[in-house]
Design a protein around this motif. Structure first.
Motif, PDB file in Angstrom:
ATOM      1  N   LEU A   1      60.011 -40.394  30.931  1.00 38.41           N
ATOM      2  CA  LEU A   1      60.695 -39.310  31.646  1.00 38.41           C
ATOM      3  C   LEU A   1      60.310 -39.256  33.123  1.00 38.41           C
ATOM      4  N   GLY A   2      59.365 -40.090  33.529  1.00 33.85           N
ATOM      5  CA  GLY A   2      58.906 -40.055  34.916  1.00 33.85           C
ATOM      6  C   GLY A   2      58.211 -38.747  35.244  1.00 33.85           C
ATOM      7  N   ALA A   3      57.447 -38.232  34.280  1.00 33.73           N
ATOM      8  CA  ALA A   3      56.801 -36.924  34.430  1.00 33.73           C
ATOM      9  C   ALA A   3      55.308 -37.044  34.171  1.00 33.73           C
ATOM     10  N   GLY A   4      54.583 -36.000  34.495  1.00 37.47           N
ATOM     11  CA  GLY A   4      53.156 -35.955  34.212  1.00 37.47           C
ATOM     12  C   GLY A   4      52.905 -35.645  32.747  1.00 37.47           C
ATOM     13  N   TYR A   5      51.663 -35.908  32.329  1.00 37.42           N
ATOM     14  CA  TYR A   5      51.241 -35.639  30.951  1.00 37.42           C
ATOM     15  C   TYR A   5      50.019 -34.733  30.983  1.00 37.42           C
ATOM     16  N   ARG A   6      49.965 -33.797  30.035  1.00 41.78           N
ATOM     17  CA  ARG A   6      48.822 -32.894  29.918  1.00 41.78           C
ATOM     18  C   ARG A   6      48.584 -32.586  28.450  1.00 41.78           C
ATOM     19  N   ASP A   7      47.306 -32.471  28.081  1.00 42.06           N
ATOM     20  CA  ASP A   7      46.910 -32.179  26.711  1.00 42.06           C
ATOM     21  C   ASP A   7      45.969 -30.982  26.743  1.00 42.06           C
ATOM     22  N   THR A   8      46.302 -29.917  26.027  1.00 42.22           N
ATOM     23  CA  THR A   8      45.466 -28.716  26.081  1.00 42.22           C
ATOM     24  C   THR A   8      44.083 -28.957  25.486  1.00 42.22           C
ATOM     25  N   ASP A   9      43.950 -29.872  24.538  1.00 42.40           N
ATOM     26  CA  ASP A   9      42.612 -30.202  24.035  1.00 42.40           C
ATOM     27  C   ASP A   9      41.756 -30.792  25.154  1.00 42.40           C
ATOM     28  N   ASP A  10      42.338 -31.664  25.978  1.00 34.92           N
ATOM     29  CA  ASP A  10      41.619 -32.232  27.122  1.00 34.92           C
ATOM     30  C   ASP A  10      41.240 -31.139  28.114  1.00 34.92           C
ATOM     31  N   ASP A  11      42.149 -30.192  28.329  1.00 33.00           N
ATOM     32  CA  ASP A  11      41.866 -29.065  29.229  1.00 33.00           C
ATOM     33  C   ASP A  11      40.653 -28.274  28.734  1.00 33.00           C
ATOM     34  N   ILE A  12      40.600 -28.025  27.432  1.00 30.42           N
ATOM     35  CA  ILE A  12      39.502 -27.258  26.849  1.00 30.42           C
ATOM     36  C   ILE A  12      38.182 -28.001  27.009  1.00 30.42           C
ATOM     37  N   VAL A  13      38.172 -29.286  26.686  1.00 30.69           N
ATOM     38  CA  VAL A  13      36.947 -30.081  26.804  1.00 30.69           C
ATOM     39  C   VAL A  13      36.465 -30.089  28.251  1.00 30.69           C
ATOM     40  N   ALA A  14      37.376 -30.265  29.196  1.00 25.18           N
ATOM     41  CA  ALA A  14      37.001 -30.292  30.613  1.00 25.18           C
ATOM     42  C   ALA A  14      36.446 -28.935  31.060  1.00 25.18           C
ATOM     43  N   ALA A  15      37.095 -27.857  30.663  1.00 23.92           N
ATOM     44  CA  ALA A  15      36.665 -26.519  31.082  1.00 23.92           C
ATOM     45  C   ALA A  15      35.349 -26.094  30.431  1.00 23.92           C
ATOM     46  N   GLN A  16      35.160 -26.490  29.184  1.00 23.37           N
ATOM     47  CA  GLN A  16      33.978 -26.064  28.433  1.00 23.37           C
ATOM     48  C   GLN A  16      32.792 -27.007  28.598  1.00 23.37           C
ATOM     49  N   GLY A  17      33.045 -28.239  29.016  1.00 24.60           N
ATOM     50  CA  GLY A  17      31.981 -29.219  29.170  1.00 24.60           C
ATOM     51  C   GLY A  17      31.361 -29.648  27.850  1.00 24.60           C
ATOM     52  N   ARG A  18      32.132 -29.579  26.789  1.00 28.11           N
ATOM     53  CA  ARG A  18      31.678 -30.007  25.459  1.00 28.11           C
ATOM     54  C   ARG A  18      32.900 -30.302  24.606  1.00 28.11           C
ATOM     55  N   THR A  19      32.673 -31.004  23.504  1.00 28.15           N
ATOM     56  CA  THR A  19      33.781 -31.389  22.641  1.00 28.15           C
ATOM     57  C   THR A  19      34.285 -30.193  21.839  1.00 28.15           C
ATOM     58  N   ILE A  20      35.471 -30.356  21.296  1.00 25.32           N
ATOM     59  CA  ILE A  20      36.027 -29.301  20.443  1.00 25.32           C
ATOM     60  C   ILE A  20      35.153 -29.120  19.207  1.00 25.32           C
ATOM     61  N   ALA A  21      34.668 -30.228  18.640  1.00 28.22           N
ATOM     62  CA  ALA A  21      33.776 -30.131  17.483  1.00 28.22           C
ATOM     63  C   ALA A  21      32.524 -29.316  17.824  1.00 28.22           C
ATOM     64  N   GLU A  22      31.973 -29.522  19.015  1.00 22.01           N
ATOM     65  CA  GLU A  22      30.795 -28.753  19.431  1.00 22.01           C
ATOM     66  C   GLU A  22      31.118 -27.265  19.550  1.00 22.01           C
ATOM     67  N   ILE A  23      32.283 -26.937  20.084  1.00 19.20           N
ATOM     68  CA  ILE A  23      32.683 -25.527  20.202  1.00 19.20           C
ATOM     69  C   ILE A  23      32.779 -24.912  18.811  1.00 19.20           C
ATOM     70  N   PHE A  24      33.389 -25.623  17.866  1.00 15.85           N
ATOM     71  CA  PHE A  24      33.510 -25.134  16.495  1.00 15.85           C
ATOM     72  C   PHE A  24      32.132 -24.859  15.896  1.00 15.85           C
ATOM     73  N   VAL A  25      31.221 -25.811  16.056  1.00 14.60           N
ATOM     74  CA  VAL A  25      29.894 -25.688  15.454  1.00 14.60           C
ATOM     75  C   VAL A  25      29.089 -24.577  16.123  1.00 14.60           C
ATOM     76  N   GLU A  26      29.138 -24.522  17.446  1.00 17.74           N
ATOM     77  CA  GLU A  26      28.307 -23.574  18.186  1.00 17.74           C
ATOM     78  C   GLU A  26      28.855 -22.149  18.188  1.00 17.74           C
ATOM     79  N   GLU A  27      30.180 -21.998  18.220  1.00 15.96           N
ATOM     80  CA  GLU A  27      30.765 -20.667  18.365  1.00 15.96           C
ATOM     81  C   GLU A  27      31.692 -20.259  17.224  1.00 15.96           C
ATOM     82  N   GLY A  28      32.143 -21.214  16.438  1.00 12.44           N
ATOM     83  CA  GLY A  28      33.035 -20.911  15.331  1.00 12.44           C
ATOM     84  C   GLY A  28      34.504 -21.031  15.703  1.00 12.44           C
ATOM     85  N   GLU A  29      35.330 -21.084  14.669  1.00  9.93           N
ATOM     86  CA  GLU A  29      36.768 -21.256  14.890  1.00  9.93           C
ATOM     87  C   GLU A  29      37.408 -20.105  15.651  1.00  9.93           C
TER      88      GLU A  29
END
Length: 181
Positions: A26-54
């Motif tokens: 499509l000649g467009a940019g790509y974005r993934d909200t999981d990537d946004d979360i990892v970048a903002a939180q500085g940890r993996t999604i699995a780590e967020i689940f374990v440390e803080e819960g779902e």
């Protein structure tokens, strides 16, 4: 501003791979909200689940999706559980949404249903089936189009997604019910 296309579906279905291919086509940019979360939180999604819960993760995810929907004009991939939130589903109502679907056997082939996925840590096949029973109707509710990924290459899924959208130019979203491809 809103995305050209939003991809939803279960973990391991190929949203990231297809999203990048679709953005290229499509000649467009790509974005993934999981990537946004990892970048903002500085940890993996699995780590967020374990440390803080779902529940804490879902609150973070809800905000990430809201921001991405408001600030991205290309192809956007959402995490597998993003559709659980009713406010998120309401935001998706005005979007072009492609639900990438797959069955459990395909999920096993693609992901091995490994423990790196926090919601599948114990009895992965059973848990994947239960997740899909709880989520399938939500994916279908928000979808403009449904594209089966089983037995298809990422390129074939990308083409099917393009073909399934209301118009090839990805113009305005129609009011037609979700189409299967």
């Amino acid at each position: 501003m809103s995305p050209l296309v939003v991809l939803v579906g279960p973990m391991g279905v190929g949203k990231s791979t297809v999203g990048q291919l679709l953005a290229g086509r499509l000649g467009a940019g790509y974005r993934d909200t999981d990537d946004d979360i990892v970048a903002a939180q500085g940890r993996t999604i699995a780590e967020i689940f374990v440390e803080e819960g779902e529940p804490a993760f879902r609150a973070i995810e809800k905000q990430a999706v809201r921001e991405a929907l408001a600030g991205h004009e290309g192809v956007l991939a959402l995490g597998g559980g993003a559709v659980l939130d009713p406010d998120t589903r309401a935001l998706l109502a005005g979007q072009r949404v492609v639900y990438l679907s797959m069955d459990v056997e395909e999920a096993v082939k693609r992901t091995g249903l490994n423990a790196a996925r926090p919601l599948l840590a114990i009895n992965p096949r059973k848990q994947w089936r239960e997740l899909m029973e709880a989520r399938r109707h939500l994916y279908e509710e928000v979808a403009t189009a449904v594209v089966a990924t089983d037995g298809r290459t990422p390129e074939e899924v990308t083409q099917a997604a393009l073909d399934a959208l209301p118009t090839r130019s990805v113009a305005a979203r129609g009011t037609r019910p979700a189409r299967r491809s």
